[in-house]
Enzyme design. Structure first.
Site, PDB file in Angstrom:
ATOM      1  N   THR A 135      18.447  25.303  42.538  1.00  0.00           N
ATOM      2  CA  THR A 135      17.396  24.613  43.294  1.00  0.00           C
ATOM      3  C   THR A 135      17.959  23.549  44.235  1.00  0.00           C
ATOM      4  O   THR A 135      19.036  22.987  43.969  1.00  0.00           O
ATOM      5  CB  THR A 135      16.428  23.940  42.292  1.00  0.00           C
ATOM      6  OG1 THR A 135      15.531  23.088  42.992  1.00  0.00           O
ATOM      7  CG2 THR A 135      17.166  23.100  41.254  1.00  0.00           C
ATOM      8  N   ASP A 136      17.196  23.238  45.287  1.00  0.00           N
ATOM      9  CA  ASP A 136      17.596  22.135  46.187  1.00  0.00           C
ATOM     10  C   ASP A 136      17.446  20.768  45.509  1.00  0.00           C
ATOM     11  O   ASP A 136      17.976  19.770  45.995  1.00  0.00           O
ATOM     12  CB  ASP A 136      16.778  22.183  47.483  1.00  0.00           C
ATOM     13  CG  ASP A 136      15.277  22.034  47.286  1.00  0.00           C
ATOM     14  OD1 ASP A 136      14.810  21.996  46.127  1.00  0.00           O
ATOM     15  OD2 ASP A 136      14.546  21.951  48.300  1.00  0.00           O
ATOM     16  N   GLU A 137      16.711  20.723  44.368  1.00  0.00           N
ATOM     17  CA  GLU A 137      16.455  19.423  43.725  1.00  0.00           C
ATOM     18  C   GLU A 137      17.729  18.773  43.193  1.00  0.00           C
ATOM     19  O   GLU A 137      17.734  17.584  42.896  1.00  0.00           O
ATOM     20  CB  GLU A 137      15.442  19.576  42.588  1.00  0.00           C
ATOM     21  CG  GLU A 137      14.129  20.112  43.069  1.00  0.00           C
ATOM     22  CD  GLU A 137      12.957  19.768  42.158  1.00  0.00           C
ATOM     23  OE1 GLU A 137      13.129  19.000  41.215  1.00  0.00           O
ATOM     24  OE2 GLU A 137      11.870  20.288  42.433  1.00  0.00           O
ATOM     25  N   TYR A 161      14.711  17.866  34.819  1.00  0.00           N
ATOM     26  CA  TYR A 161      14.836  19.249  35.308  1.00  0.00           C
ATOM     27  C   TYR A 161      16.013  19.374  36.269  1.00  0.00           C
ATOM     28  O   TYR A 161      16.911  20.210  36.072  1.00  0.00           O
ATOM     29  CB  TYR A 161      13.537  19.695  36.010  1.00  0.00           C
ATOM     30  CG  TYR A 161      13.723  20.937  36.868  1.00  0.00           C
ATOM     31  CD1 TYR A 161      13.994  22.171  36.274  1.00  0.00           C
ATOM     32  CD2 TYR A 161      13.673  20.865  38.263  1.00  0.00           C
ATOM     33  CE1 TYR A 161      14.202  23.312  37.056  1.00  0.00           C
ATOM     34  CE2 TYR A 161      13.874  21.998  39.042  1.00  0.00           C
ATOM     35  CZ  TYR A 161      14.136  23.214  38.441  1.00  0.00           C
ATOM     36  OH  TYR A 161      14.350  24.333  39.200  1.00  0.00           O
ATOM     37  N   LYS A 165      19.573  21.418  35.893  1.00  0.00           N
ATOM     38  CA  LYS A 165      20.010  22.474  36.825  1.00  0.00           C
ATOM     39  C   LYS A 165      21.357  22.088  37.445  1.00  0.00           C
ATOM     40  O   LYS A 165      22.228  22.945  37.647  1.00  0.00           O
ATOM     41  CB  LYS A 165      18.962  22.704  37.928  1.00  0.00           C
ATOM     42  CG  LYS A 165      17.676  23.362  37.463  1.00  0.00           C
ATOM     43  CD  LYS A 165      17.852  24.781  36.937  1.00  0.00           C
ATOM     44  CE  LYS A 165      18.168  25.797  38.017  1.00  0.00           C
ATOM     45  NZ  LYS A 165      18.168  27.191  37.467  1.00  0.00           N
TER      46      LYS A 165
HETATM   47  P1  NAD Z   1       9.448  30.416  35.875  1.00  0.00           P
HETATM   48  O1  NAD Z   1       9.277  29.212  35.013  1.00  0.00           O
HETATM   49  O2  NAD Z   1       8.266  31.058  36.509  1.00  0.00           O
HETATM   50  O3  NAD Z   1      10.207  31.566  35.059  1.00  0.00           O
HETATM   51  C1  NAD Z   1      11.263  31.299  34.181  1.00  0.00           C
HETATM   52  C2  NAD Z   1      11.493  32.546  33.337  1.00  0.00           C
HETATM   53  O4  NAD Z   1      12.601  32.291  32.465  1.00  0.00           O
HETATM   54  C3  NAD Z   1      10.302  32.902  32.430  1.00  0.00           C
HETATM   55  O5  NAD Z   1      10.064  34.281  32.479  1.00  0.00           O
HETATM   56  C4  NAD Z   1      10.752  32.465  31.048  1.00  0.00           C
HETATM   57  O6  NAD Z   1      10.154  33.214  29.998  1.00  0.00           O
HETATM   58  C5  NAD Z   1      12.252  32.696  31.144  1.00  0.00           C
HETATM   59  N1  NAD Z   1      13.014  31.854  30.200  1.00  0.00           N
HETATM   60  C6  NAD Z   1      12.895  30.523  29.977  1.00  0.00           C
HETATM   61  N2  NAD Z   1      13.754  30.119  29.034  1.00  0.00           N
HETATM   62  C7  NAD Z   1      14.460  31.226  28.647  1.00  0.00           C
HETATM   63  C8  NAD Z   1      15.508  31.449  27.720  1.00  0.00           C
HETATM   64  N3  NAD Z   1      16.000  30.442  26.978  1.00  0.00           N
HETATM   65  N4  NAD Z   1      15.989  32.696  27.589  1.00  0.00           N
HETATM   66  C9  NAD Z   1      15.486  33.726  28.323  1.00  0.00           C
HETATM   67  N5  NAD Z   1      14.488  33.565  29.211  1.00  0.00           N
HETATM   68  C10 NAD Z   1      13.979  32.326  29.382  1.00  0.00           C
HETATM   69  O7  NAD Z   1      10.512  29.968  36.953  1.00  0.00           O
HETATM   70  P2  NAD Z   1      10.674  30.424  38.487  1.00  0.00           P
HETATM   71  O8  NAD Z   1       9.853  29.540  39.327  1.00  0.00           O
HETATM   72  O9  NAD Z   1      10.525  31.891  38.574  1.00  0.00           O
HETATM   73  O10 NAD Z   1      12.202  30.013  38.715  1.00  0.00           O
HETATM   74  C11 NAD Z   1      13.248  30.931  38.433  1.00  0.00           C
HETATM   75  C12 NAD Z   1      14.587  30.271  38.744  1.00  0.00           C
HETATM   76  O11 NAD Z   1      14.617  29.849  40.106  1.00  0.00           O
HETATM   77  C13 NAD Z   1      14.857  29.013  37.908  1.00  0.00           C
HETATM   78  O12 NAD Z   1      16.213  29.004  37.566  1.00  0.00           O
HETATM   79  C14 NAD Z   1      14.542  27.873  38.858  1.00  0.00           C
HETATM   80  O13 NAD Z   1      15.299  26.734  38.551  1.00  0.00           O
HETATM   81  C15 NAD Z   1      14.944  28.476  40.189  1.00  0.00           C
HETATM   82  N6  NAD Z   1      14.230  27.963  41.369  1.00  0.00           N
HETATM   83  C16 NAD Z   1      12.858  27.907  41.387  1.00  0.00           C
HETATM   84  C17 NAD Z   1      12.203  27.478  42.543  1.00  0.00           C
HETATM   85  C18 NAD Z   1      10.697  27.411  42.607  1.00  0.00           C
HETATM   86  O14 NAD Z   1      10.161  26.859  43.570  1.00  0.00           O
HETATM   87  N7  NAD Z   1       9.965  27.964  41.668  1.00  0.00           N
HETATM   88  C19 NAD Z   1      12.948  27.079  43.653  1.00  0.00           C
HETATM   89  C20 NAD Z   1      14.350  27.133  43.593  1.00  0.00           C
HETATM   90  C21 NAD Z   1      14.982  27.594  42.456  1.00  0.00           C
HETATM   91  O1  DAU Z   2      12.474  22.348  45.240  1.00  0.00           O
HETATM   92  C1  DAU Z   2      12.549  23.462  44.387  1.00  0.00           C
HETATM   93  C2  DAU Z   2      11.758  23.187  43.131  1.00  0.00           C
HETATM   94  O2  DAU Z   2      10.392  23.264  43.493  1.00  0.00           O
HETATM   95  C3  DAU Z   2      12.076  24.154  41.989  1.00  0.00           C
HETATM   96  O3  DAU Z   2      13.405  23.988  41.602  1.00  0.00           O
HETATM   97  C4  DAU Z   2      11.149  23.913  40.800  1.00  0.00           C
HETATM   98  O4  DAU Z   2      11.376  24.900  39.804  1.00  0.00           O
HETATM   99  C5  DAU Z   2       9.717  24.020  41.287  1.00  0.00           C
HETATM  100  O5  DAU Z   2       8.839  23.720  40.223  1.00  0.00           O
HETATM  101  C6  DAU Z   2       9.471  23.063  42.465  1.00  0.00           C
HETATM  102  O6  DAU Z   2       9.508  21.680  42.012  1.00  0.00           O
HETATM  103  P1  DAU Z   2       8.446  20.623  42.538  1.00  0.00           P
HETATM  104  O7  DAU Z   2       8.377  19.488  41.594  1.00  0.00           O
HETATM  105  O8  DAU Z   2       8.691  20.295  43.977  1.00  0.00           O
HETATM  106  O9  DAU Z   2       7.117  21.550  42.464  1.00  0.00           O
HETATM  107  P2  DAU Z   2       5.621  21.244  42.034  1.00  0.00           P
HETATM  108  O10 DAU Z   2       4.809  22.421  42.443  1.00  0.00           O
HETATM  109  O11 DAU Z   2       5.520  20.776  40.628  1.00  0.00           O
HETATM  110  O12 DAU Z   2       5.218  20.019  42.964  1.00  0.00           O
HETATM  111  C7  DAU Z   2       5.314  20.116  44.383  1.00  0.00           C
HETATM  112  C8  DAU Z   2       4.929  18.751  44.946  1.00  0.00           C
HETATM  113  O13 DAU Z   2       3.540  18.535  44.678  1.00  0.00           O
HETATM  114  C9  DAU Z   2       5.666  17.594  44.311  1.00  0.00           C
HETATM  115  O14 DAU Z   2       5.899  16.600  45.293  1.00  0.00           O
HETATM  116  C10 DAU Z   2       4.690  17.056  43.259  1.00  0.00           C
HETATM  117  C11 DAU Z   2       3.335  17.330  43.890  1.00  0.00           C
HETATM  118  N1  DAU Z   2       2.221  17.621  42.950  1.00  0.00           N
HETATM  119  C12 DAU Z   2       2.421  18.584  41.981  1.00  0.00           C
HETATM  120  C13 DAU Z   2       1.407  18.885  41.087  1.00  0.00           C
HETATM  121  C14 DAU Z   2       1.616  19.923  40.006  1.00  0.00           C
HETATM  122  C15 DAU Z   2       1.015  16.961  43.078  1.00  0.00           C
HETATM  123  O15 DAU Z   2       0.841  16.118  43.971  1.00  0.00           O
HETATM  124  N2  DAU Z   2       0.009  17.276  42.199  1.00  0.00           N
HETATM  125  C16 DAU Z   2       0.157  18.192  41.186  1.00  0.00           C
HETATM  126  O16 DAU Z   2      -0.806  18.379  40.393  1.00  0.00           O
END
Ligand code: NAD
Ligand code: DAU
Length: 355
Positions: A135-137, A161, A165
């Site tokens: 992630t970019d975080e 988180y 990561k």
């Molecule tokens: P998600 O939470 O939707 O899915 C995570 C999956 O991992 C689920 O299916 C869960 O059951 C599985 N999992 C969790 N713990 C596990 C374990 N111990 N063993 C096996 N499986 C396990 O997450 P996502 O949004 O699909 O993100 C996937 C990946 O991409 C993550 O590594 C996250 O850090 C990264 N990522 C997410 C975003 C985003 O915006 N969602 C952005 C950048 C990177």
């Molecule tokens: O940047 C990549 C990341 O983006 C991934 O690595 C994470 O897995 C993914 O969850 C996401 O993280 P964020 O914290 O940015 O996503 P989230 O959807 O939780 O929140 C997006 C923005 O919205 C953040 O600034 C918090 C705000 N927010 C979120 C929720 C759930 C609100 O204002 N209200 C809310 O109820």
């Protein structure tokens, strides 16, 4: 012969898009290892129900014996590692699970992959890849005028988180530097699209809006995120896997920065067209609530390297992507209903009751 990929977390949001794309294009046979936590949903893989080249294994990446057995049995050409605890707010309330899966689990997976890779014959050993999805975080927070993150931005994570990561990224890079394991790391910005669990901003707002609930924005809604459609993220991962250089990191982002208030206001405008409310414009339901602790102000990613070196470009714009996403949630009320089970409701109580 078609390659085999061991995918972790392939029942989650992004993993299920990747697995489905790989099977639709017949690119690879997939062994999908997923613990099916609250975020892992077999409904996400419904299209692959009768596909003999998609094998879903219900298990944990922390289970070293299971991982070693899957590697020995299926002899994959790559490991694509999505499995993680992924929600920042959950990491603030319960960091342990994040450390266990994201740090220790990645360590277990790397150890097993290294032992497997060491035993491969020369040709296969050269071609093997361990792709870590991150992630970019991990880079921390930008000020309003700062240039976007690049591959050389120093790590500065702020939430449990992002720290977990970052820890996993460091382990992956260390396995390349120390043992030569051919790793690839991708760091992507915020994803959105169909099938995202409705605890993340965009699906939460859509689901709340259609059921007439408040739209809770943290703080003043001025935090900035850089949005990318999940399909474009998965295409980038496939490209990195195919053409990326071992040991390299690639940043992926949509060059679509928005404040949360601007994003939710746009979403409300789409909802006003597609699902108008008798109570008036959806934006009237926007409610400012107590901020997330340590809330990063701004993320922005420069995808210049992946564009230049691998020729990646996203195909969705944020405007069309948001509209398609709203349409999907409106048309898939059943998926949403099944996701909104007891676990989900308990989470909503814990996170919002005291805000
Ligand atoms: P998600 O939470 O939707 O899915 C995570 C999956 O991992 C689920 O299916 C869960 O059951 C599985 N999992 C969790 N713990 C596990 C374990 N111990 N063993 C096996 N499986 C396990 O997450 P996502 O949004 O699909 O993100 C996937 C990946 O991409 C993550 O590594 C996250 O850090 C990264 N990522 C997410 C975003 C985003 O915006 N969602 C952005 C950048 C990177
Ligand atoms: O940047 C990549 C990341 O983006 C991934 O690595 C994470 O897995 C993914 O969850 C996401 O993280 P964020 O914290 O940015 O996503 P989230 O959807 O939780 O929140 C997006 C923005 O919205 C953040 O600034 C918090 C705000 N927010 C979120 C929720 C759930 C609100 O204002 N209200 C809310 O109820």
């Amino acid at each position: 012969m078609k390659p085999t990929y061991l995918v972790t977390g392939g029942a989650g949001f992004i993993g299920s898009w990747f697995v489905t794309a790989m099977r639709q294009s017949r690119t690879a046979r997939i062994v999908n290892l997923d613990a099916l936590t609250y975020a892992g949903n077999p409904d996400n893989l419904a299209e692959l129900q009768n596909d003999p080249d998609h094998i879903l294994v219900h298990g944990n990446i922390n289970d070293g014996e299971l991982v070693a057995r899957l590697l020995a049995e299926h002899r994959p050409d790559a490991v694509v590692h999505f499995a993680a605890e992924s929600h920042v707010d959950r990491s603030i309330l319960d960091p342990d699970a994040f450390i266990r899966t994201n740090v220790l689990g990645t360590g277990v997976l790397l150890g097993a992959a290294l032992r497997y890779w060491n035993g491969l014959p020369a040709g296969r050993k050269d071609r093997f890849r361990f792709l870590h999805v991150s992630t970019d975080e991990v880079f921390g927070s930008l000020g309003p005028q700062d240039p976007p993150f690049t591959e050389s931005t120093p790590y500065d994570p702020k939430s449990p988180y992002s720290a977990s990561k970052a820890g996993s990224d460091h382990l992956v890079r260390a396995f390349f530097a120390t043992y030569g394991l051919p790793v690839l790391v991708t760091n992507c910005s915020n994803n959105y699209g169909p099938r995202q669990f409705p605890e993340k901003l965009i699906p939460l707002m859509i689901c709340n809006a259609v059921s007439g609930k408040p739209l809770p924005l943290y703080g003043k809604g001025e935090n900035v995120r850089d949005w990318l459609h999940v399909e474009d993220h998965c295409a980038a991962i496939a490209l990195v896997l195919e053409k990326g250089r071992a040991g390299e990191t690639y940043l992926i982002g949509g060059k679509a920065e928005r404040t949360n208030l601007d994003l939710v206001t746009s979403l409300c405008a789409v909802l006003d067209r597609l699902a108008p409310s008798n109570a008036g414009p959806h934006a009237n339901a926007i409610t400012f609530v107590t901020d997330r602790p340590g809330h990063d102000l701004r993320y922005a990613v420069s995808p210049a390297k992946i564009e230049r070196d691998l020729g990646w470009t996203p195909k969705h714009t944020l405007e069309t992507g948001l509209e398609d996403t709203v349409r999907w949630y409106l048309a898939n009320a059943d998926w949403v209903r099944r996701v909104q089970d007891g676990t989900y409701r308990r989470w909503m109580e814990i996170n919002y009751a005291k805000r």
